[in-house]
Design a protein around this motif. Sequence first.
Motif, PDB file in Angstrom:
ATOM      1  N   ALA A  97     -26.286  46.285 -29.203  1.00 47.78           N
ATOM      2  CA  ALA A  97     -26.632  47.712 -29.181  1.00 47.78           C
ATOM      3  C   ALA A  97     -27.070  48.172 -30.573  1.00 47.78           C
ATOM      4  O   ALA A  97     -28.088  48.873 -30.712  1.00 47.78           O
ATOM      5  N   LEU A 147     -30.918  42.290 -21.342  1.00 49.29           N
ATOM      6  CA  LEU A 147     -32.321  42.426 -20.952  1.00 49.29           C
ATOM      7  C   LEU A 147     -32.716  43.902 -20.853  1.00 49.29           C
ATOM      8  O   LEU A 147     -33.742  44.326 -21.395  1.00 49.29           O
ATOM      9  N   LEU A 148     -31.878  44.689 -20.160  1.00 49.63           N
ATOM     10  CA  LEU A 148     -32.182  46.114 -19.999  1.00 49.63           C
ATOM     11  C   LEU A 148     -32.135  46.830 -21.348  1.00 49.63           C
ATOM     12  O   LEU A 148     -32.937  47.734 -21.610  1.00 49.63           O
ATOM     13  N   LEU A 149     -31.193  46.432 -22.212  1.00 49.55           N
ATOM     14  CA  LEU A 149     -31.068  47.064 -23.523  1.00 49.55           C
ATOM     15  C   LEU A 149     -32.341  46.854 -24.342  1.00 49.55           C
ATOM     16  O   LEU A 149     -32.933  47.806 -24.864  1.00 49.55           O
ATOM     17  N   LEU A 172     -42.252  51.590 -28.542  1.00 50.97           N
ATOM     18  CA  LEU A 172     -43.702  51.451 -28.351  1.00 50.97           C
ATOM     19  C   LEU A 172     -44.309  52.711 -27.746  1.00 50.97           C
ATOM     20  O   LEU A 172     -45.448  53.068 -28.059  1.00 50.97           O
ATOM     21  N   SER A 173     -43.551  53.398 -26.891  1.00 52.67           N
ATOM     22  CA  SER A 173     -44.088  54.605 -26.251  1.00 52.67           C
ATOM     23  C   SER A 173     -44.399  55.662 -27.318  1.00 52.67           C
ATOM     24  O   SER A 173     -45.415  56.350 -27.235  1.00 52.67           O
ATOM     25  N   SER A 181     -39.477  49.416 -25.306  1.00 51.63           N
ATOM     26  CA  SER A 181     -40.380  50.312 -24.557  1.00 51.63           C
ATOM     27  C   SER A 181     -40.399  51.702 -25.173  1.00 51.63           C
ATOM     28  O   SER A 181     -41.463  52.307 -25.325  1.00 51.63           O
ATOM     29  N   LEU A 182     -39.218  52.222 -25.524  1.00 47.99           N
ATOM     30  CA  LEU A 182     -39.161  53.565 -26.121  1.00 47.99           C
ATOM     31  C   LEU A 182     -39.879  53.586 -27.466  1.00 47.99           C
ATOM     32  O   LEU A 182     -40.643  54.518 -27.754  1.00 47.99           O
ATOM     33  N   ILE A 231     -28.282  40.558 -17.893  1.00 47.38           N
ATOM     34  CA  ILE A 231     -29.025  41.741 -17.449  1.00 47.38           C
ATOM     35  C   ILE A 231     -28.735  42.920 -18.374  1.00 47.38           C
ATOM     36  O   ILE A 231     -29.616  43.740 -18.653  1.00 47.38           O
ATOM     37  N   ASN A 232     -27.507  42.992 -18.865  1.00 47.54           N
ATOM     38  CA  ASN A 232     -27.118  44.020 -19.831  1.00 47.54           C
ATOM     39  C   ASN A 232     -28.040  43.948 -21.060  1.00 47.54           C
ATOM     40  O   ASN A 232     -28.642  44.946 -21.467  1.00 47.54           O
ATOM     41  N   LEU A 289     -35.309  45.779 -23.334  1.00 44.10           N
ATOM     42  CA  LEU A 289     -36.480  46.347 -22.648  1.00 44.10           C
ATOM     43  C   LEU A 289     -36.566  47.839 -22.931  1.00 44.10           C
ATOM     44  O   LEU A 289     -37.627  48.385 -23.240  1.00 44.10           O
ATOM     45  N   GLY A 290     -35.405  48.510 -22.826  1.00 49.37           N
ATOM     46  CA  GLY A 290     -35.355  49.950 -23.075  1.00 49.37           C
ATOM     47  C   GLY A 290     -35.733  50.301 -24.500  1.00 49.37           C
ATOM     48  O   GLY A 290     -36.580  51.176 -24.731  1.00 49.37           O
ATOM     49  N   CYS A 291     -35.120  49.602 -25.471  1.00 42.88           N
ATOM     50  CA  CYS A 291     -35.368  49.920 -26.890  1.00 42.88           C
ATOM     51  C   CYS A 291     -36.825  49.688 -27.278  1.00 42.88           C
ATOM     52  O   CYS A 291     -37.461  50.552 -27.894  1.00 42.88           O
TER      53      CYS A 291
END
Lengths: 362, 322
Positions: free
Chosen positions: B98, B45-47, B56-57, B53-54, B42-43, B49-51
């Motif tokens: 990271a 996955l969230l990393l 692409l945003s 998404s940011l 999960i660590n 997903l966050g990177c």
Amino acid sequence: MTTAKQSRLWQALSDANIVEGDDPTRNTLSSPWYVKALLAMSGWLGAIFILAFILAIFSFFMEEAIACFIMNFALFSGTYAILSTPKSEFFEHLALAFSLAGQALFCWALFSQNFDHNSWLILGVLQAILAYVMPSFLHRLFSTAFAVAAFEIVLISYGQPYILGSTLIFPIVWLGLREFTFIKHYQRNKGVFYGLVIAMLALNSQQFLSEDLFALISTADDYLITISPWLIQGIFIAAALFTNQQLLQKNSIKLNDKLAIAIMLITLILAFITFKAPGVLAGLIIMLLGFNQSNRVAIGLGTISLLVYCSSYYYYMEETLLFKAGLLFILGAVALVCRLALIKVLPRLALTDNHHKGAYEK
Amino acid sequence: MESSRGELVNLIEQEKIAKDNIKQAINIANIHPAPKAWFDFINQLLLWLGCVSLGLSVIFFIAHNWSEIGRFAKFALVEISLIFAIIVYVKTKPQTNASNGALITATLLLGALMALFGQTYQTGADPWQLFFNWALFILPWALIARFTSLWIIWLALLNIALALYCDVNTNPLSLFFTNKVNPLWLFIGLNSFIFACWHTLSLSRTWMKKTWAIRVIALVTGTLITENALLAIVDDYIIHTLALPVWGVFLGAIYWLYRKVSIDLFMLSGACLSGIVVLTALVGNGVIFSGDGAEYLLISIIVIGLGSGSAFWLKQVQQEMN
């Protein structure tokens, strides 16, 4: 899989008195996926030419619907006979191509009579029957996926384009987590599971395709009831929470546990952020399901679906790029904050709970 | 602890395990991950997903070309995000999730910055120049980081730049040849060169030995060469083109490298598939279709023979490996 790993597992099972005798797979070699893919592709290539030969000889069948139905019954019977006997991947794909030809003839006969939602419903039922009957993992997978596609078209023609994408998550999660419960039907359930997963990911990844089909197929006269989009999104959020509830249950974590509450809260937040981008949550759900079952194929499917969705989301016309940028920014920020919280808070959370004490410390 | 899922499923499908013993067998095979494994998963996955998404945003935001904020504000947004991503990379331990995540985010942001530059100043540059310059700017990062995924992204950018270049210039090889030459040769040249370099350099560099990377490059190169050979057959230019000889040389090189020097079943499987497809096309091109279907039967027999022969040979190679 390596023979060494197989032998180790057999030895461990033998020590626990679960199995006895010699390792039955010791002298057998299972082909890796890319060799199977080679056999599949060459099987299909050969089958296309055999089918061209059959169609060239029996071209008059195409002119009569009854003759088409008789021919496809013969093809289905032949497929069942080939798939029921011990086979190589090569002949399995040959049989699959025959079945596909039978299904194509069936569609030709069916839609030449009547091209409406009833025909799609009949096709969906046929695919569901084939998914149940045919003794082949791949056939069950494709039949399940085609059945879902047919039922989706029926729903689109009745004015409900999005309902199946979210409701399918419930049977997928239920079936996925009970993978080893119904051992007698393991082969059947495996094919149906992957077929449902692929169909669900495809439905949620291609929102704009549903809209094009919606405009093409549906007419207001056919609508049974008009379901509000908010209800569909509510079903999606409920499906995400259901997934978590099932995963927590399978991992023996009570719902009133602090950890469970934290997980449900994060899920709710992510579900609310992404309810306008359902492909994200759909991919994440499959990845989590896959990880719980050590199923790399499911994890891979979820990952690919996420990447495909991110690419296609750019072209989704219902929302502006500004909205989509904002959604992705919030999603990214929340994901990174949750990650920080996970690293900082979870070990402390676990230390107050004897059940998980020490489990999360690095 | 590593899971033995594939092996357990194999035994279940052969009905070697009784229903009452399934739960115990699942525990022995380590199917369900331990809490620590969940934490790590999960660590990560969230990393990621966050990177992603940011990153692409920012790209989506730039693409929107929002007129409500000025150009300097847009540049500031992208550049500050880029600097922040680089700082995260520098501050984190190298070769960790990271640092890799920060590097990928920085790569996406760099592309957004270049797109913003072209959008703001209307330089009149062709789209292929955006991707080419993007690849150029991330080259130092790829060299320093030794991150395989970044190198694959770099190769993808080069190929995209080349594809867009060929869109604009219909005869890209006009500098060397007076008549029009299929642009596919440029792709074959580029990817074959990359494949040769990667294979050679990976012999002395551990970080390049990741099998998935060389297989992806080989797959792309093999697909292009096979496609070129098929086009030569279909267009009836067998005699007037080097496509088939080049295809033959490529297959020979794959056989020598991955059968004689070392053994890699994936590469050999790809070569077999290429062989089946091209030989089928050659036979299909050679027969005369009379309409009674016998030619289809002949070709299908040839394909079945080639497929079975490939399977038998690959099985023998696999047994040799084991």
